[in-house]
Design a protein around this motif. Structure first.
Motif, PDB file in Angstrom:
ATOM      1  N   PHE A  74      63.085  42.674  37.898  1.00  0.00           N
ATOM      2  CA  PHE A  74      61.701  42.237  38.107  1.00  0.00           C
ATOM      3  C   PHE A  74      60.691  43.363  37.914  1.00  0.00           C
ATOM      4  O   PHE A  74      59.713  43.222  37.177  1.00  0.00           O
ATOM      5  CB  PHE A  74      61.520  41.616  39.502  1.00  0.00           C
ATOM      6  N   PHE A  75      60.915  44.490  38.562  1.00  0.00           N
ATOM      7  CA  PHE A  75      59.890  45.533  38.523  1.00  0.00           C
ATOM      8  C   PHE A  75      59.716  46.171  37.147  1.00  0.00           C
ATOM      9  O   PHE A  75      58.585  46.330  36.693  1.00  0.00           O
ATOM     10  CB  PHE A  75      60.110  46.556  39.641  1.00  0.00           C
ATOM     11  N   SER A  83      57.784  43.627  35.279  1.00  0.00           N
ATOM     12  CA  SER A  83      56.413  43.547  35.755  1.00  0.00           C
ATOM     13  C   SER A  83      55.589  44.692  35.153  1.00  0.00           C
ATOM     14  O   SER A  83      54.444  44.504  34.719  1.00  0.00           O
ATOM     15  CB  SER A  83      56.418  43.637  37.284  1.00  0.00           C
ATOM     16  N   TRP A 126      59.044  35.083  39.661  1.00  0.00           N
ATOM     17  CA  TRP A 126      60.395  35.528  39.297  1.00  0.00           C
ATOM     18  C   TRP A 126      61.294  34.349  39.611  1.00  0.00           C
ATOM     19  O   TRP A 126      61.483  34.003  40.762  1.00  0.00           O
ATOM     20  CB  TRP A 126      60.749  36.751  40.121  1.00  0.00           C
ATOM     21  N   ASP A 158      67.992  42.213  38.743  1.00  0.00           N
ATOM     22  CA  ASP A 158      67.273  43.354  39.329  1.00  0.00           C
ATOM     23  C   ASP A 158      66.127  43.852  38.458  1.00  0.00           C
ATOM     24  O   ASP A 158      65.581  44.915  38.692  1.00  0.00           O
ATOM     25  CB  ASP A 158      68.246  44.526  39.542  1.00  0.00           C
TER      26      ASP A 158
END
Lengths: 221, 523
Positions: free
Chosen positions: B371-372, B375, B332, B369
């Motif tokens: 990233f998840f 992912s 990231w 915010d």
């Protein structure tokens, strides 16, 4: 089974061995040719301690100065920090003090702090005394460890300590950023891949299974 | 339908230089021009020429980053950047400061007298307007403090009269300068490249610096401390600059301002694209999804309204190619794309598709915010690609050694480069003898550079150029739709050369949809 999900951030200067440590722990290997981390790398792992499973989301940050201003993005809502320095480079130890100040200023919830002196394989070039580092760790309410990613010494303890620290934190009702839930299933690998149902409203992180994921089972603690 | 071409179609005047442009007869060969391209179709030179004078007003244009952000809480500051006048207002006497700091004159002589250092074909130096060393391609910049002082003196001496130094020409050596706000870049080379070409290269290097710092940060640092040692912030980024310079020396992509696509059956590429779109289309603030492999583009999906400039894509490829660490885990990372928005960072989720697939997926967003969600989206993409056996398709395309020119049935042609202008993409066969060696490849690229320079000369651009010398015969041709550069064996006749060109164009036309990405998918 009680499961705790927490975030752990690895901080420290360039070249102290942050990635080597994480890769040694999660990938069980060591490479002499690890290239510098760009931004931050994300790993996950699990540790079973007695009747509790701790899932760690590990953020391995880049030590290069240019990423310094990005750090808050990576340590925000972290429950534990590994503060890594190189025992043969005194300035990397000094740099830790700035990291600690920054964390104290910006992270509201309690954190498990682990101060890690890496590269004990180069002990004859030691510049940071064990005693000094130990005293500093105590002064910030943390624990001091010495490790060698090269020789695989002391690394398990660092992560285990953080996991145990998180279990303690989870018993403290003030800590809202840790995600705690019960999963009836104990060790079926298919169950691991299912995203667990969120129980606390404070949860923000949505977690998917990732490349570095690996189950770790520890007999006792 | 392609018609048969005869000698009359391309009528050379018998000169080695310029020929009549037969465009009217060749419309059939023009590439299929998409309504929109995912890459900004641009001529490299034009786009860089525009920004040659450091014009601070450029920085006040609307921020692309801010625009694609739904909530503007995180928008980058819109600080006004003062025009940098420091370089011009300094006199040479002030300079002594810079050279006095040098403590290691002996070491400097050691370096500058070193035969290996002196014999380097191309040197690139970067320094601050205060004369502080930032980077040297060869030799440690620490040991070249006096040399940096001289460069700074030259720049500020010319700058005193309100002029800007661009180049110095001596027999066999060319000195090119590029002044970019608070930093200066200089190239000293013994190659046969032109000032315009070197300037483009220095611009690429400058973009690389902006890409890791943002223009905002770069300008602010020097506003606060004119004497700042930028090496502190660039620590670890030297490898990116090194890698960029090597790419500039060895790859035609940067010369052409175009990217090469991984050849794939069009339905395969569409299937890959659709999987990425369907896995990401619920994610707000995702600006680009880029899949690359083997320095080639597999697919690129963009947010509506936004386009990627080829120069920015080259920065992304450079980052991927020079960062082994992306292979170890999901990353990231912040990245600034100067053509997209020099003022701020995009956040990139970077990961290789799988351990058994060496293609790298980059998901670029303005939202720190994300990233998840990204992912998770990546995980879905990989699962779907695997289920549809598309990972295999990508793998076999990556493992393919490339098409040699001999498969085209044009024995006269040794190599060629074809650039589709509208999509900023190019294709060329794998180098075959005599270009398969490093030395041969270098000579070929040098020849292409000469053609490229003559065809794009700012004063007198050409449309067609036919150059014959002892080693090869080179032909360059620019139309509204494409650019073609061909290397022939030296004794080829013009008739045969023209027939070969027509065959090449026909072959490209036939395979166009597999060699190039002709659509411009969006989320």
């Amino acid at each position: 089974m009680r499961t705790i999900e927490g975030k752990i951030v690895v901080l420290g200067s360039q070249g102290v061995g942050k990635t080597s440590m994480v890769v040694r722990y999660i990938g069980k290997m060591f490479s002499h040719h690890i290239s510098p981390t760009i931004g931050a790398s994300f790993f996950t792992c699990k540790i079973n301690i007695d009747e509790t499973r701790v899932k760690l989301q590990v953020w391995d940050t880049a030590g290069q100065e240019r990423f310094r201003s990005m750090a808050p993005m990576y340590y925000r809502n972290a429950n534990a920090a590994l503060l890594v320095f190189d025992i043969t480079q005194y300035h990397t130890f000094t740099a830790i003090k700035n990291w600690v100040k920054e964390l104290q200023r910006n992270v509201e919830e309690p954190m498990v702090l682990a101060l890690v002196g890496n590269k004990t394989d180069l002990v004859n070039q030691r510049k940071v005394l064990r005693e000094e580092a130990h005293q500093y760790a105590v002064s910030i309410g943390g624990t001091y460890f010495e490790t060698s990613a090269l020789q695989d010494e002391g690394i398990e303890e660092v992560f285990l300590n953080s996991a145990i620290g998180m279990i303690k934190l989870s018993e403290d009702s003030q800590c809202t950023s840790l995600r705690v839930y019960d999963s009836s299933d104990t060790s079926s690998p298919t169950a691991i891949l299912q995203p667990p149902p969120p129980l606390t409203s404070a949860v923000q992180l949505d977690k998917g299974p990732t490349q570095g994921e690996q189950e770790r089972v520890l007999a006792c603690c | 339908m392609a018609t048969t071409k005869t000698d009359e179609d391309v009528d050379f005047k018998g000169e080695n230089d310029e020929g009549k442009h037969p465009e009217g007869n060749l419309l059939n060969f023009e590439p299929e021009v998409p309504v929109e391209s995912m890459l900004v179709p641009t001529d490299n030179f034009d786009s860089f020429e525009q920004e040659a004078p450091p014009d601070p007003s450029n920085l006040k244009v609307d921020s692309n980053l801010a625009e694609c952000q739904n909530n503007d809480n995180n928008t980058v500051d819109d600080d006004k950047l003062d025009p940098d006048t420091s370089g011009a207002s300094r006199s040479i006497s002030e300079l002594s400061l810079a050279s006095e700091e040098s403590t290691d004159h002996h070491g400097e002589e050691e370096v500058t007298n070193n035969e290996e250092w002196r014999s380097q074909e191309k040197h690139v130096f970067i320094l601050s307007s205060a004369g502080k060393p930032i980077y040297s391609r060869h030799g440690s910049e620490d040991k070249l403090v006096t040399l940096f002082g001289v460069m700074q003196a030259l720049v500020s001496f010319i700058g005193d009269d309100g002029d800007v130094i661009r180049s110095i020409h001596t027999q066999g050596t060319l000195f090119v300068f590029l002044i970019k706000g608070p930093i200066m870049l200089a190239c000293v080379c013994k190659t046969r490249e032109s000032v315009a070409q070197i300037t483009v290269q220095l611009n690429y290097v400058y973009s690389q610096i902006v890409s890791v710092l943002t223009l905002q940060q770069l300008t602010r640092i020097y506003e606060q401390r004119r004497n700042y040692d930028l090496r502190r912030l660039l620590a670890g980024a030297e490898r990116l600059i090194d890698h960029m310079l090597i790419a500039l020396e060895t790859q035609p992509a940067l010369l052409l301002g175009a990217v090469q696509c991984l050849p794939l059956v069009p339905t395969t590429r569409d299937a890959i694209t659709n999987i990425i779109v369907s896995s990401c289309n619920k994610i707000k603030n995702l600006v680009f999804a880029i899949l690359v492999g083997g320095n080639q583009l597999v697919t690129l999906i963009r947010m509506k309204k936004f386009f990627l400039h080829p120069a920015d894509l080259h920065l992304i490829l450079n980052l991927v190619n020079s960062s082994e660490s992306f292979k170890a885990a999901e990353s990231w990372t912040p990245i600034c794309l100067p053509k997209f928005d020099p003022k701020g960072f995009l956040h990139a989720h970077v990961s290789y598709l799988a351990e058994d697939c060496e293609a790298c997926l980059l998901l670029l967003t303005v939202d720190a915010d994300l990233f998840f969600p990204l992912s998770e989206a990546k995980q879905k993409i990989v699962e779907k690609l695997r289920r549809a056996s598309l990972l295999q398709s990508i793998n076999s395309a990556l493992a393919h050694p490339g098409t040699p020119v001999s498969q085209l049935g044009v024995p006269e042609a040794r190599h060629f480069l074809y650039k589709c202008k509208a999509t900023a993409q190019f294709w060329g066969p794998v180098p075959a003898p005599p270009y398969q060696t490093a030395e041969g490849a270098k000579r070929l690229l040098d020849q292409y550079r000469i053609l490229h320079h003559r065809l794009h000369a700012p004063m007198q651009p050409l449309k067609l150029l036919y150059l014959q010398d002892h080693a090869e015969t080179m032909l360059g041709w620019v139309t509204t739709g494409f650019e073609l550069y061909v290397a022939f064996e030296p004794l080829v006749t013009k008739t045969n050369a023209i027939n070969a060109v027509n065959k090449i164009l026909r072959w490209i036309k036939k395979d166009e949809n597999g060699l190039f990405i002709t659509n411009a998918p969006t989320f």
